[in-house]
Design an enzyme around this catalytic site. Structure first.
Site, mmCIF file in Angstrom:
data_model
loop_
_atom_site.group_PDB
_atom_site.id
_atom_site.type_symbol
_atom_site.label_atom_id
_atom_site.label_comp_id
_atom_site.label_asym_id
_atom_site.label_seq_id
_atom_site.Cartn_x
_atom_site.Cartn_y
_atom_site.Cartn_z
ATOM 1 N N HIS A 104 0.769 5.211 1.430
ATOM 2 C CA HIS A 104 0.105 6.203 2.264
ATOM 3 C C HIS A 104 0.130 7.549 1.536
ATOM 4 O O HIS A 104 1.188 7.982 1.071
ATOM 5 C CB HIS A 104 0.856 6.416 3.579
ATOM 6 C CG HIS A 104 0.918 5.223 4.467
ATOM 7 N ND1 HIS A 104 0.106 5.066 5.545
ATOM 8 C CD2 HIS A 104 1.715 4.119 4.439
ATOM 9 C CE1 HIS A 104 0.390 3.926 6.167
ATOM 10 N NE2 HIS A 104 1.377 3.330 5.508
ATOM 11 N N HIS A 118 0.842 -1.201 0.000
ATOM 12 C CA HIS A 118 0.000 0.000 0.000
ATOM 13 C C HIS A 118 0.873 1.245 0.000
ATOM 14 O O HIS A 118 2.036 1.194 0.421
ATOM 15 C CB HIS A 118 -0.940 0.025 1.210
ATOM 16 C CG HIS A 118 -0.233 -0.163 2.517
ATOM 17 N ND1 HIS A 118 0.108 -1.408 2.990
ATOM 18 C CD2 HIS A 118 0.199 0.720 3.445
ATOM 19 C CE1 HIS A 118 0.720 -1.280 4.156
ATOM 20 N NE2 HIS A 118 0.797 0.005 4.454
HETATM 21 P P1 5GP Z 1 1.796 0.323 7.420
HETATM 22 O O1 5GP Z 1 2.079 0.410 8.907
HETATM 23 O O2 5GP Z 1 1.743 -1.125 6.997
HETATM 24 O O3 5GP Z 1 2.688 1.152 6.554
HETATM 25 O O4 5GP Z 1 0.350 0.947 7.232
HETATM 26 C C1 5GP Z 1 -0.811 0.249 7.511
HETATM 27 C C2 5GP Z 1 -1.894 1.274 7.705
HETATM 28 O O5 5GP Z 1 -3.124 0.586 7.650
HETATM 29 C C3 5GP Z 1 -1.844 1.986 9.064
HETATM 30 O O6 5GP Z 1 -1.738 3.397 8.856
HETATM 31 C C4 5GP Z 1 -3.148 1.600 9.727
HETATM 32 O O7 5GP Z 1 -3.740 2.662 10.434
HETATM 33 C C5 5GP Z 1 -4.017 1.185 8.562
HETATM 34 N N1 5GP Z 1 -4.999 0.178 8.902
HETATM 35 C C6 5GP Z 1 -4.813 -0.946 9.636
HETATM 36 N N2 5GP Z 1 -5.961 -1.642 9.727
HETATM 37 C C7 5GP Z 1 -6.884 -0.941 9.018
HETATM 38 C C8 5GP Z 1 -8.284 -1.161 8.751
HETATM 39 O O8 5GP Z 1 -8.904 -2.119 9.178
HETATM 40 N N3 5GP Z 1 -8.908 -0.225 7.987
HETATM 41 C C9 5GP Z 1 -8.254 0.869 7.499
HETATM 42 N N4 5GP Z 1 -8.969 1.732 6.768
HETATM 43 N N5 5GP Z 1 -6.952 1.109 7.730
HETATM 44 C C10 5GP Z 1 -6.269 0.205 8.490
#
Ligand code: 5GP
Ligand code: ZN
Length: 141
Positions: free
Chosen positions: A102, A100
């Site tokens: 951001h 993903h």
């Molecule tokens: P990472 O830490 O992998 O770069 O980002 C994962 C992102 O996914 C985090 O910012 C977290 O808040 C978001 N996230 C985790 N679980 C969910 C969810 O169930 N729904 C949504 N919309 N975002 C999520």
């Protein structure tokens, strides 16, 4: 769809999200724990754990949507700054193993930090040697 993947569950409509836009390949929705107002995520619908497994054409589709969503965030919220952030591996801060990007609006005083020094340049010979190592490992275009 990967078992126990929250983003796959969102794509399948089995977990809720606040959507922005989707097509057959990619999807954008609001982050559930926003670091700042307007923080959203862009994903491919197919499950790839990180950038390293993601076919370039799929990531290109993600990137095209990232640009559209970033323009919309900028027009809607007018943040003073905006970061794109894409984490691969726990050491990079990845907490959801479905690739993903951001889209992260920024304010000067928001306290979010990617805080390497921009004032102490490294040894140019060392930088050049690492660049040579990277060039040797470039996959074909
Ligand atoms: P990472 O830490 O992998 O770069 O980002 C994962 C992102 O996914 C985090 O910012 C977290 O808040 C978001 N996230 C985790 N679980 C969910 C969810 O169930 N729904 C949504 N919309 N975002 C999520
Ligand atoms: Zn997934």
């Amino acid at each position: 769809m990967a078992p126990n993947c929250i983003f796959c569950a969102i794509v399948a409509g089995e977990a809720p999200c606040t959507p922005i836009i989707e097509d057959e390949t990619v999807m954008a929705f609001m982050d559930i724990h926003p670091a700042n107002e307007g923080h959203c995520l862009v994903i491919p619908k197919m499950h790839y754990p990180t950038l390293f497994e993601t076919p370039p054409e799929v990531f290109a589709a993600v990137a095209r949507l990232v640009v559209r969503v970033s323009l919309a965030v900028q027009a809607a919220l007018r943040p003073p700054g905006l970061n794109l952030l894409q984490a691969n591996g726990a050491a990079a801060g990845q907490s959801v193993s479905h690739v993903h990007v951001h889209v992260l609006p920024r304010r000067p005083d928001d306290g979010l930090a990617l805080n390497w020094s921009r004032t102490a340049p490294a040894d140019p010979a060392k930088i050049a040697a690492i660049a040579e190592q990277i060039r040797r490992h470039l996959p074909p275009a």
